[in-house]
Design an enzyme around this catalytic site. Structure first.
Site, PDB file in Angstrom:
ATOM      1  N   GLN A 181       0.820  -1.224   0.000  1.00 21.02           N
ATOM      2  CA  GLN A 181       0.000   0.000   0.000  1.00 21.02           C
ATOM      3  C   GLN A 181       0.852   1.272   0.000  1.00 21.02           C
ATOM      4  OE1 GLN A 181      -3.269   0.195  -0.332  1.00 21.02           O
ATOM      5  NE2 GLN A 181      -3.786  -1.948  -0.009  1.00 21.02           N
ATOM      6  N   ALA A 202       2.215  -4.008  -8.213  1.00 24.67           N
ATOM      7  CA  ALA A 202       1.923  -2.961  -9.201  1.00 24.67           C
ATOM      8  C   ALA A 202       0.463  -2.515  -9.208  1.00 24.67           C
ATOM      9  CB  ALA A 202       2.303  -3.458 -10.600  1.00 24.67           C
ATOM     10  N   HIS A 203      -0.468  -3.425  -8.825  1.00 25.65           N
ATOM     11  CA  HIS A 203      -1.873  -3.125  -9.120  1.00 25.65           C
ATOM     12  C   HIS A 203      -2.538  -2.152  -8.145  1.00 25.65           C
ATOM     13  CE1 HIS A 203      -4.251  -5.806  -6.329  1.00 25.65           C
ATOM     14  NE2 HIS A 203      -3.113  -6.471  -6.272  1.00 25.65           N
ATOM     15  N   THR A 242       9.573 -17.984 -16.179  1.00 28.14           N
ATOM     16  CA  THR A 242       9.813 -17.015 -17.255  1.00 28.14           C
ATOM     17  C   THR A 242       9.299 -15.636 -16.849  1.00 28.14           C
ATOM     18  OG1 THR A 242       9.656 -18.763 -18.887  1.00 28.14           O
ATOM     19  CG2 THR A 242       9.354 -16.503 -19.691  1.00 28.14           C
ATOM     20  N   CYS A 328     -15.415 -11.688   3.731  1.00 29.37           N
ATOM     21  CA  CYS A 328     -16.287 -12.828   3.458  1.00 29.37           C
ATOM     22  C   CYS A 328     -15.456 -13.930   2.837  1.00 29.37           C
ATOM     23  CB  CYS A 328     -17.411 -12.440   2.507  1.00 29.37           C
ATOM     24  SG  CYS A 328     -18.359 -11.055   3.108  1.00 29.37           S
TER      25      CYS A 328
HETATM   26  C1  LIG Z   1      -2.910  -5.912  -1.762  1.00 30.64           C
HETATM   27  C2  LIG Z   1      -2.007  -6.266  -0.640  1.00 30.64           C
HETATM   28  C3  LIG Z   1      -1.274  -7.461  -0.642  1.00 30.64           C
HETATM   29  C4  LIG Z   1      -1.430  -8.499  -1.727  1.00 30.64           C
HETATM   30  O1  LIG Z   1      -0.835  -8.051  -2.906  1.00 30.64           O
HETATM   31  P1  LIG Z   1      -1.061  -8.850  -4.283  1.00 30.64           P
HETATM   32  O2  LIG Z   1      -0.104  -8.192  -5.215  1.00 30.64           O
HETATM   33  O3  LIG Z   1      -2.491  -8.640  -4.649  1.00 30.64           O
HETATM   34  O4  LIG Z   1      -0.718 -10.275  -4.036  1.00 30.64           O
HETATM   35  C5  LIG Z   1      -0.414  -7.694   0.407  1.00 30.64           C
HETATM   36  N1  LIG Z   1      -0.276  -6.806   1.405  1.00 30.64           N
HETATM   37  C6  LIG Z   1      -0.971  -5.658   1.440  1.00 30.64           C
HETATM   38  C7  LIG Z   1      -0.748  -4.707   2.556  1.00 30.64           C
HETATM   39  C8  LIG Z   1      -1.853  -5.350   0.415  1.00 30.64           C
HETATM   40  O5  LIG Z   1      -2.542  -4.215   0.477  1.00 30.64           O
END
Ligand SMILES: *Cc1c(COP(=O)(O)O)cnc(C)c1O
Length: 381
Positions: A181, A202-203, A242, A328
């Site tokens: 975050q 990245a997301h 890969t 959930c």
């Molecule tokens: C979103 C999140 C993750 C998981 O990350 P992914 O890339 O979706 O596996 C881990 N820790 C925190 C604090 C997150 O907010």
């Protein structure tokens, strides 16, 4: 159907069009395998990965060799915790983490306990912060790793990472931080903050899902990790598979944009967050969860007293996409472990809402959401 306003940027974010544009050539034209050292297609992909690795390393003050690409922060956390535990088990079998960590840290810890490791879960105060003296007291001769997240995914609270790094270094214990975050939103410097392992994804910063990285310190101290995926020996043997060139290129682009616009975006999301809180705090049933200032600019987390959490979520769903204080899992709904760690009752934890404000949100959207939420609370009480 009208699409609800998106205020769930801690769950994921839309891909920035500049990120998508940077990725596109690597799907069809420049599709080579970066490990194909014998021809042009491989060289082209390898060059793109090299550049991306340099960009990502630079943003956290690391070197390119210290970046290991993974499928995201979940895998990076697993690699850090299990990889260190396996590599250092002869030195010690004790780890320290925090009750409010993401499940991608807590669950690997529970797994390690099943293998005979011991884990201390530090509590937090009512604001969501750990006590540094608790941390120092918890460190033992056989402690091998401390894992504390930089920014919480529910309440946005920022732990004092530089001070934690200093404590760990002075006791010669490795320090891992889950920065899923925090990356791109607050300054992170692995040298200044004495971080030994850092998980990235990245997301949450307008890149695609399915790509992240683990930073692993190579000097002072040189950190060893046991690989958790075995195969072709990619990433210097630490993570086989890969490399996904388009995702890696997009990750670097997303991070580059986030760093370049960090100050501006911080100010923008902060002013939207402050406005939302100003509107919502008019209602004396609404209380703030987490520290008032020491949190991510785009985060607001509230509980509503005397209102059924599920009814409130149902009333808000057509208008705004937000997350509630319950997770959930299949049939079972449990209250958030983070809000319970703040000392909340189950009822308050259920009647909570997490807002994640991001790059593409507007003042008008915040106004609509505030109006609707206040009206819903009035009609439900
Ligand atoms: C979103 C999140 C993750 C998981 O990350 P992914 O890339 O979706 O596996 C881990 N820790 C925190 C604090 C997150 O907010």
């Amino acid at each position: 159907m009208h699409r609800p306003i998106y205020l769930d940027c801690h769950a994921t974010t839309p891909v920035d069009e500049r990120v998508l544009a940077a990725m596109l050539p690597y799907f069809r034209e420049n599709f080579g395998n970066p490990a194909s050292v014998g021809h042009f297609y491989g060289w082209e992909a390898e060059a793109a990965v090299k550049l991306a690795r340099e960009t990502i390393a630079q943003t956290i003050n690391a070197t390119p060799e210290e970046i290991i690409f993974t499928s995201g922060a979940t895998e990076a956390n697993n690699l850090a915790l299990k990889g260190v535990a396996e590599a250092y088990h002869l030195k010690g079998r004790h780890l320290i983490t925090v009750q409010t960590e993401h499940n991608a840290v807590l669950d690997p810890c529970v797994y390690l306990q099943s293998l005979g490791f011991e884990v201390t879960y530090l509590p937090v105060n009512a604001d969501g912060l750990i006590d540094l003296q608790d941390l120092e007291r918890a460190i033992r001769a056989d402690t091998i790793l401390v894992s504390v997240m930089a920014a919480n995914n529910e309440i946005g609270v920022l732990q004092p990472i530089a001070q934690i790094g200093q404590i760990c270094r002075s006791h010669q214990v490795l320090f891992h931080s889950d920065a899923a975050q925090a990356i791109g939103k607050i300054p992170l410097d692995v040298e200044a903050m004495q971080i030994d392992l850092l998980s990235l994804t990245a997301h949450k910063i307008y890149g695609v899902k399915g790509i992240g990285a683990l930073y692993v310190r190579r000097r002072q101290p040189r950190v060893s990790i046991a690989p958790q995926l075995h195969g072709g020996g990619h990433e210097r043997g630490m993570r086989s598979g890969t490399l996904y060139t388009p995702q890696i290129v997009g990750f670097a682009k997303a991070l580059e944009i986030a760093i370049a616009s960090q100050e501006e975006e911080h100010q923008k999301t902060l002013s939207l967050r402050e406005h939302l809180w100003q509107r919502l705090s008019e209602c004396d049933r609404i209380i703030l969860n987490g520290h008032r200032q020491q949190r991510l600019a785009g985060n607001l987390n509230i509980s509503v007293k005397g209102v059924n959490g599920q009814a409130l979520m149902l009333a808000l769903q057509p208008i705004v996409a937000i997350s509630s204080g319950s997770a959930c899992t299949s049939a079972k709904t449990t209250p958030s472990h983070v809000l319970m760690a703040l000392g909340h009752s189950q009822e308050l934890a259920y009647a909570s809402i997490r807002f994640g404000i991001g790059r593409f949100n507007t003042f008008e959207e915040i106004e609509i959401v505030a109006d609707h939420l206040l009206a819903s609370v009035r009609s439900l009480q």
